[in-house]
Design an enzyme around this catalytic site. Structure first.
Site, PDB file in Angstrom:
ATOM      1  CG  ASP A  38      -0.474  -7.038   0.286  1.00 36.10           C
ATOM      2  OD1 ASP A  38      -0.630  -6.884   1.355  1.00 36.10           O
ATOM      3  OD2 ASP A  38      -0.518  -6.136  -0.811  1.00 36.10           O
ATOM      4  CE1 TYR A  66       7.329  -2.997  -2.092  1.00 33.35           C
ATOM      5  CE2 TYR A  66       8.286  -0.794  -1.867  1.00 33.35           C
ATOM      6  CZ  TYR A  66       8.055  -1.891  -1.340  1.00 33.35           C
ATOM      7  OH  TYR A  66       7.945  -1.623  -0.112  1.00 33.35           O
ATOM      8  CG  ASP A  80      -3.666  -6.691  -4.898  1.00 26.48           C
ATOM      9  OD1 ASP A  80      -5.173  -6.844  -4.813  1.00 26.48           O
ATOM     10  OD2 ASP A  80      -3.553  -7.090  -3.997  1.00 26.48           O
ATOM     11  NE  ARG A 172      -1.733  -3.630  -1.375  1.00 24.38           N
ATOM     12  CZ  ARG A 172      -2.727  -4.134  -0.519  1.00 24.38           C
ATOM     13  NH1 ARG A 172      -3.765  -3.518  -1.315  1.00 24.38           N
ATOM     14  NH2 ARG A 172      -2.442  -3.800   1.114  1.00 24.38           N
TER      15      ARG A 172
END
Length: 302
Positions: A38, A66, A80, A172
């Protein structure tokens, strides 16, 4: 130029922006990324160039790591920080409860992809439908969380988590699901991809650095060869007699192997010609009738 560049995608760029910049910087037509990040996320984005674009699916299939910041006490439309807050919750920050809840998410599980995602349904991306105010039924996907660790507690309402997961995992959504399980609500407030398969964040290059090296004629130093990218697969080398079959995508039996790394039946392997040059990706199979192993092409690289 054929290979992969380990790009550090900075915030504000889309994955397609990165591809366009790499294409222009290196003056190469065939460029593709290996998994969308993103615009608000940063970190590892391997970019394939030239013939190595054929390897994109294999790189995307690798597990990912991550580091995410999770904010408790609210839910948003996008799961998010970019979305609108849809609900707020009162809660008392409890480190033990956070650890206990996070650990429950380790393992295989079904995850419902968010509406704000690039998944296509009937030819249209979900986030396009979401922006039109539509929400449609989605199918859950099986994902696997190999590990989650709390990297840092940030009371009164945040924490940093490190996640090791399978492809297709939405971090997310994971953050949102953790918030639901706690009863506090939560959303992902920051995200960095620290690894994609063997590509690590400490070895990633920023776009400005790529441009500088290209101007100095040193960009090729950043390109990781297909051979190195696929080094994790067992390999099969064929004899000179079988070279033409290898390049033509034919089935090759083990009497024409010059050496092999003892793969298992059904395993994916890399195929090399008699000179040790990578030709493609193959499936290693056993033929009961001939009592012999063979390799069958899955994707030719050259």
């Amino acid at each position: 130029m054929d290979g992969v560049i380990n790009i550090y995608k900075e915030k504000g760029y889309t994955s397609h922006d990165v591809v366009a910049i790499v294409r222009k910087t290196l003056n190469i037509k065939k460029v593709g990324h290996t998994g969308t990040l993103d615009p608000d996320a940063e970190g590892v984005l391997p970019v394939c160039i030239g013939q190595a674009t054929k390897l994109a699916d294999y790189i995307m299939a690798e597990r990912k790591r991550y580091r995410a910041e999770i904010t408790f006490g609210a839910e948003t439309t996008t799961q998010d920080a970019s979305g609108e807050v849809t609900a707020r919750f009162e809660f008392s920050y409890d480190k033990d409860k956070i650890v206990e809840t996070v650990n429950k998410f380790i393992g295989k599980q079904k995850q419902l992809p968010p509406m704000y995602s690039a998944i296509k349904v009937n030819g249209k991306k979900l986030y396009e439908l979401a922006r039109e105010g539509k929400e449609i039924e989605r199918k859950t996907r099986e994902i696997e969380i190999f590990d989650i660790k709390i990297a840092e507690f940030l009371p009164p309402d945040r924490a940093i988590i490190d996640v090791d997961c399978s492809k297709g995992t939405y971090i997310r959504t994971l953050c949102s699901d953790i918030g639901k399980s706690l009863g506090w609500g939560a959303y992902m407030s920051a995200l960095s991809r620290t690894a994609s398969g063997s590509f690590l964040i400490e070895n990633a290059v920023k776009l400005d650095e790529l441009k500088k090296m290209a101007e100095e004629g040193r960009a090729e130093n950043l390109i990781i060869s297909p051979d190195n990218v696929l080094s994790g697969y067992k390999r099969v080398n064929v004899s000179e007699k079988a070279n033409k079959y290898l390049y033509n995508g034919g089935k090759i039996y083990n009497r024409y192997f010059s050496c092999a790394d003892s793969p298992a039946d059904g395993e994916t392997v890399t195929g090399y010609d008699c000179d040790g040059k990578l030709v493609g990706i193959y499936s290693y199979r056993y033929d009961k009738e001939k009592d012999s192993f063979f390799i069958k092409p899955v994707r030719l690289v050259l």
